[in-house]
Design a protein around this motif. Structure first.
Motif, PDB file in Angstrom:
ATOM      1  N   PRO A 149       0.792  -1.243   0.000  1.00 40.20           N
ATOM      2  CA  PRO A 149       0.000   0.000   0.000  1.00 40.20           C
ATOM      3  C   PRO A 149       0.819   1.285   0.000  1.00 40.20           C
ATOM      4  CG  PRO A 149      -0.240  -1.221   2.079  1.00 40.20           C
ATOM      5  CD  PRO A 149       0.451  -2.130   1.129  1.00 40.20           C
ATOM      6  N   PHE A 150       1.967   1.320   0.701  1.00 39.91           N
ATOM      7  CA  PHE A 150       2.759   2.566   0.731  1.00 39.91           C
ATOM      8  C   PHE A 150       3.448   2.822  -0.608  1.00 39.91           C
ATOM      9  CE2 PHE A 150       3.467   3.543   5.552  1.00 39.91           C
ATOM     10  CZ  PHE A 150       2.099   3.629   5.708  1.00 39.91           C
ATOM     11  N   LYS A 151       3.824   1.755  -1.292  1.00 38.21           N
ATOM     12  CA  LYS A 151       4.401   1.903  -2.636  1.00 38.21           C
ATOM     13  C   LYS A 151       3.328   2.481  -3.577  1.00 38.21           C
ATOM     14  CE  LYS A 151       7.169  -0.745  -5.935  1.00 38.21           C
ATOM     15  NZ  LYS A 151       6.444  -0.902  -7.204  1.00 38.21           N
ATOM     16  N   ASP A 152       2.109   1.945  -3.466  1.00 36.33           N
ATOM     17  CA  ASP A 152       0.998   2.450  -4.290  1.00 36.33           C
ATOM     18  C   ASP A 152       0.735   3.930  -4.022  1.00 36.33           C
ATOM     19  OD1 ASP A 152       0.678  -0.100  -5.266  1.00 36.33           O
ATOM     20  OD2 ASP A 152      -1.127  -0.551  -4.105  1.00 36.33           O
ATOM     21  N   LEU A 153       0.706   4.296  -2.727  1.00 32.01           N
ATOM     22  CA  LEU A 153       0.447   5.696  -2.364  1.00 32.01           C
ATOM     23  C   LEU A 153       1.563   6.603  -2.879  1.00 32.01           C
ATOM     24  CD1 LEU A 153      -0.870   5.333   1.299  1.00 32.01           C
ATOM     25  CD2 LEU A 153      -2.164   6.237  -0.628  1.00 32.01           C
ATOM     26  N   ALA A 154       2.819   6.141  -2.723  1.00 33.73           N
ATOM     27  CA  ALA A 154       3.966   6.956  -3.154  1.00 33.73           C
ATOM     28  C   ALA A 154       3.924   7.187  -4.666  1.00 33.73           C
ATOM     29  CB  ALA A 154       5.270   6.275  -2.748  1.00 33.73           C
TER      30      ALA A 154
END
Length: 308
Positions: free
Chosen positions: A53-58
């Motif tokens: 999820p953090f990769k997607d958000l970034a």
């Protein structure tokens, strides 16, 4: 966009690897966000099963013109030595590094120092108002899948959800275990710090002090005096927290405040991805299915940041 390797807490006892995603087309100073993890050891992508999820958000937010800083969680990198720390608290585990991350962004000449935001997910969302108050000093706070309740209350609810899905025989065993855990949690806030540091509540290492220290800094106390912009998001099919008690709990506390925006997403789970099983008992299977953070969520966060 460019991915730049950074170190959070360079020169401290716990330096952490991080990535700063900077948009390609930057006209003048850009806004930026710090991503803060949920509970448990976690890498900079906040990997759970086959989801990042953090990769997607970034990636999603940097395409919108927002800088994004993410980093490995302290307990992932230094977990072995930290598990014996009887005074381990969310301050040491999460808060200190989030503040160091915000300071790193402030020193970057490409970033607007007055437009640095925090996105806290799950436990990170619960802690975001405290991180802001203790030195994060953000332009605004984004809480994804957080809760205004005490952490132990949420854990007990999760246990009871699992209990209710068991057959009669296992239910009997689990009920006793949950009753023991409930009694431990009930006593935490009556203990002295020293007692709490010497009492384990979960497994061999998680001490009562971790919950006691967190419970003495309630989200509610920070949010009710906060006047800066806050955006609270939750997935309707999130089985780790409750729409009624958590999303509804925030609304109850903050409904009369003009600085808060709420959004509930139909059919999204705790990772803000489409719900698969919608059952806490099947959480491992749920997160094995590779998915991505819903595009609407990324659009809404981006729009909100640029509107502040």
């Amino acid at each position: 966009m460019s991915n730049e390797e950074v170190i959070i807490g360079s020169g401290t006892k716990y330096p952490l690897n991080g990535l700063l995603e900077i948009p390609d087309d930057t006209n003048g100073l850009i806004p930026a966000v710090v991503l803060v993890h949920g509970s448990g050891p976690s890498n900079m992508d906040a990997q759970i099963g086959n989801n990042y999820p953090f990769k997607d958000l970034a990636e999603g937010l940097s395409k919108k013109g927002i800088g994004v800083l993410r980093y490995d969680k302290r307990t992932l990198v230094y977990g072995k030595e930290m598990k014996n720390d009887t005074g381990l608290s969310v301050k040491k585990e999460t808060i200190e590094d989030a503040i160091l991350a915000a300071n790193l962004l402030r020193k970057d000449s490409r970033i607007d120092a007055n437009k640095i935001f925090i996105i806290g997910h799950s436990l990170g969302g619960m802690l975001a108002p405290r991180i802001d108050a203790e030195g994060g000093d953000f332009a605004g706070i984004i809480i994804m899948g957080g809760s205004p309740r005490k952490f132990e209350e949420i854990l007990m609810d999760q246990n009871n959800d699992v209990l209710n899905s068991l057959n009669k025989f296992f239910k009997m065993i689990a009920r006793k275990q949950i009753a023991t855990l409930s009694a431990k949690f009930y006593n935490i806030h009556k203990m002295s710090d020293e007692e709490a540091k010497s009492t384990t509540v979960l497994g061999k290492y998680t001490r009562a002090y971790y919950f006691k220290e967190m419970g003495e800094h309630l989200t509610y106390d920070y949010l009710k005096v906060l006047n800066k912009p806050v955006f609270i998001l939750q997935g309707e099919k999130d089985f780790h927290i409750s729409v009624e008690k958590d999303f509804g709990g925030y609304k109850e506390i903050l409904n009369d405040k003009q600085n808060v925006t709420f959004k509930l997403y139909p059919n999204l789970n705790h990772l803000f991805m489409p719900s698969v099983y919608g059952n806490i008992k099947k959480s491992k299977q749920e997160y094995k299915v590779a998915q991505h953070v819903d595009e609407q969520v990324i659009n809404d966060i981006s729009d909100w940041i640029f509107s502040v």
